[in-house]
Enzyme design. Structure first.
Site, short mmCIF file in Angstrom:
data_model
loop_
_atom_site.label_atom_id
_atom_site.label_comp_id
_atom_site.label_asym_id
_atom_site.label_seq_id
_atom_site.Cartn_x
_atom_site.Cartn_y
_atom_site.Cartn_z
N GLU A 163 -4.96 -3.74 -3.81
CA GLU A 163 -4.89 -2.62 -4.41
C GLU A 163 -5.32 -2.33 -6.05
O GLU A 163 -6.09 -0.87 -5.46
CB GLU A 163 -2.90 -2.13 -4.19
CG GLU A 163 -2.48 -1.81 -3.04
CD GLU A 163 -3.18 -0.60 -2.05
OE1 GLU A 163 -3.80 -0.35 -2.90
OE2 GLU A 163 -3.10 -0.54 -1.30
N CYS A 212 0.74 -1.32 0.14
CA CYS A 212 -0.31 -0.31 -0.20
C CYS A 212 0.50 1.13 -0.18
O CYS A 212 0.67 2.19 -0.45
CB CYS A 212 -0.73 0.05 0.95
SG CYS A 212 -2.00 1.33 1.56
#
Length: 692
Positions: A338, A266
């Site tokens: 993601e 992330c």
């Protein structure tokens, strides 16, 4: 210089043969080193130099006894390790911190460059970067991201509980505080954009999947355990365990490392996105989302990313290889999640990417064309064919005395060396003269003119034709078995992502309407056919074959840049003819060409979208001299997006060619991310619900 395989020369009395070969090979390799150094110092690169030199401009000389093993190992390296030119991720200064941190974190990140490209070229990210994102899309994103960040901060706390080292606990605490600061930023976004953060009490399915994954890893939950609840002062959510075929380790040390492996993607991805966007748009002060770009391209966010990577490396050092393998799977799954998170954001309407999809998701007809050597392949094909000519000697002279075999091998070495050195000397002078003539004529510095470029390349092309004739005269490709050529083609490794993109195009993936072509100066179509998926139309030369063996001749079809452009135009004309009965709207299609060197220039300039892979120094020198603009693809995309009301049509005829570093970037630009449901939710690599 040609790679020669001596392993086939071993006889029942190897010491005698090896003793002779050792001295011969030493002389040959010393000469090879000198020639390759000359190539690098002069920055020469063309199709024939690529043929005559395994290292060329961007390749290393493999061990002469292990050509295929070397090529296979090269395919697993990063682009920068292979001398592929500047890596996509290494372009940004943000990525320099990754190189400094090294270790497992760097390896895991480099292994996910495909997902990083999919995120960077995602319609949501491109629209945000260009400032064209709809306000409601950003509002939705902020609410969902706030939900996720709350869980992200909680995961840091859970990792702190598992960390055994006080210094590690302190670093995790600092990272948690940085996440809380990021949440405060989201509050300011919410206020500025009239976002009710109470909305994030109802997360989107993609957001919840990511949270489920992250918190179940942090808690060490496995498939045998029931869902559990996570509470905070902001929300309460039931968390389904992340399904792993192998039960997660109960060791606290391992769980802390696993948690970081699921969290690092992330932060690294957002630092990467921020830096690449800021590189693509130098001034984003007028961008309504400029604060977002500034935050994730900032030195502070880079520093936080580096800290978590360093901590991951430290924890990994104390774990076993099997733990590293688990961490790699978790890292990859987080990267997929993601991209899926971006996929779940509200549609932005018309967007330039993916290039080959219109606003309704329908595919746009296109013709996809590519060069082969050093564009698709890690190494050039002709050194491999040269090695086959060496083994053909031993096959043809079985039972001959060792001295005779060595003499035959030495003679072939001398012929290759003579061809190579003579070619380099002549090509160097010609290439420099072409650039000098352009400067003296006053054309240098003027705006791009296609006819001038073609005239200059015509001079170089004539030299290429003469060089191929000398290859025939020297009979260095004689007696190669067609069966061996096919086998060598099957073993030739391609750059990561190349064959997958061809498969995705040719299998009519997602309803694509496409033709796929290879336009190559390679000496053997049979070899190319062995490398690529079925269905690709190959336009190429071929070895002259008689009774299953090469006769030393080349059936010449494509030798030069002029030849490539002729074939390119025929493909375009044939496509137009096939659509002659269609309506005017249905006749429209895009032409896309991928290349890496000067021989590709005319095709690159004529295509609707011409894309160069890697960094070919000769091509760059030529482009500078003739007014050709080499523009990073992402930068060009962001420049085009604010004014684009329809699909991105490229800059055909304007002298602009786009540059990328790998095939993953091309796939992300053309087709984007494809999300599919996994058949089983007990997968080691991907977990439930989402596959790459």
């Amino acid at each position: 210089m040609w790679v020669l395989r001596f392993s086939a020369l071993l006889s029942p009395n190897p010491p005698i043969v090896l003793a002779i070969l050792k001295a011969r090979r030493l002389l040959f390799c010393n000469a090879t080193s000198q020639v390759c150094s000359s190539i690098r110092s002069r920055g020469i690169s063309s199709n024939f130099i690529s043929h005559c030199s395994v290292s060329g401009v961007r390749r290393r000389l493999p061990n002469v006894n292990s050509l295929y093993d070397s090529l296979r190992s090269n395919s697993a390296r990063s682009p920068s390790d292979r001398g592929y030119g500047t890596s996509f991720h290494e372009r940004s200064s943000e990525m320099e911190t990754v190189a400094q941190s090294g270790g497992l974190a760097q390896r895991l990140w480099e292994g996910c460059r495909k997902e990083a490209c999919f995120a960077l070229y995602h319609p949501f990210v491109v629209a945000l970067a260009a400032g064209t994102l709809k306000i409601e899309s950003f509002q939705h994103y902020i609410a969902q991201d706030a939900f996720f960040l709350t869980a992200f901060a909680q995961a840091f706390g859970m990792a702190m509980e598992n960390a055994e080292d006080e210094a590690a606990k302190e670093k995790l605490y600092q990272l948690q505080q940085s996440t809380y600061e990021e949440l405060e930023l989201h509050k300011s976004y919410a206020k500025a954009w009239n976002v009710d953060l109470a909305e994030y009490a109802i997360p989107h399915s993609a957001t919840k999947s990511y949270v489920n994954f992250l918190l179940s890893i942090a808690a060490g939950k496995t498939e045998t355990e029931a869902p559990f609840s996570v509470d905070s002062n902001r929300y309460s959510v039931d968390v389904e365990p992340f399904y792993m075929h192998k039960v997660l380790s109960s060791s606290k040390k391992s769980l802390a490392a696993y948690t970081l492996a699921a969290m690092v993607p992330c932060m690294r991805l957002y630092a990467f996105l921020g830096q690449e966007i800021s590189n693509g748009i130098k001034d984003y002060s007028s961008n309504p989302f400029g604060k977002w770009i500034s935050t994730y391209s900032s030195a502070d966010f880079k520093a936080s990313t580096l800290r978590i990577e360093e901590l991951l490396n430290q924890l990994a050092m104390e774990l076993k290889e099997e733990d590293h393998a688990t961490m790699e799977r978790l890292f990859h799954q987080a990267m997929i999640l993601e991209v899926a998170f971006f996929n779940a954001q509200l549609s932005n309407g018309a967007c330039s990417v993916p290039l080959l999809k219109d606003g309704s998701g329908m595919s746009i007809p296109f013709v996809f064309m590519s060069d082969f050597d050093s564009t698709c392949t890690i190494s050039d094909s002709c050194p491999v064919l040269g090695s086959l000519s060496m083994t053909s000697i031993t096959s043809a002279e079985k039972g001959a005395a060792a001295e005779s075999l060595v003499e035959a091998v030495s003679d072939l070495n001398v012929r290759w060396a003579t061809l190579t050195t003579d070619y380099i000397r002549g090509y160097t002078g010609l290439f420099n003269q072409v650039l000098l003539d352009n400067e003296v004529s006053g054309a240098s510095g003027r705006s791009f003119e296609y006819k001038i470029v073609k005239l200059a390349l015509s001079k170089i092309s004539q030299y290429e034709v003469e060089a191929n004739s000398r290859v025939e005269d020297f009979e260095v490709l004689k007696n190669i078995r067609l069966e061996d050529v096919k086998d060598a083609g099957r073993k030739m490794p391609l750059y990561s992502g190349c064959d997958h993109l061809f498969q995705r195009i040719l299998d009519n993936y997602e309803g694509l309407d496409a033709d796929g072509h290879i336009i190559s100066v390679c000496w053997s179509q049979t070899f190319v056919e062995g490398c690529l998926s079925e269905g690709v139309t190959i336009h190429c030369n071929e070895l002259g074959i008689c009774e299953g063996k090469s006769n030393g001749k080349i059936v010449k079809c494509i030798q030069t840049a002029i030849d490539k452009q002729r074939v390119f135009q025929k493909i375009i004309n044939d496509k137009h003819e096939s659509l002659s009965a269609a309506s005017d709207e249905e006749k429209q299609f895009l032409s896309i060409y991928i290349g890496d060197s000067i021989t590709d220039l005319l095709c690159l300039l004529k295509a609707d979208v011409g894309i160069v892979i890697g960094q070919n120094e000769s091509l760059r020198r030529f482009a500078l001299a003739f007014g050709i603009i080499l523009l990073p693809l992402y930068e060009g995309l962001l420049q085009k997006e604010p004014t684009s009301q329809s699909k991105y049509k490229g800059r055909s005829g304007e002298g602009v060619i786009y540059t990328v570093s790998d095939w993953h970037e091309i796939e992300a630009f053309l087709l984007g991310f494809h999300q599919q449901a996994c058949k089983s939710k007990k997968l080691d690599a991907t977990g439930p619900g989402i596959c790459s």
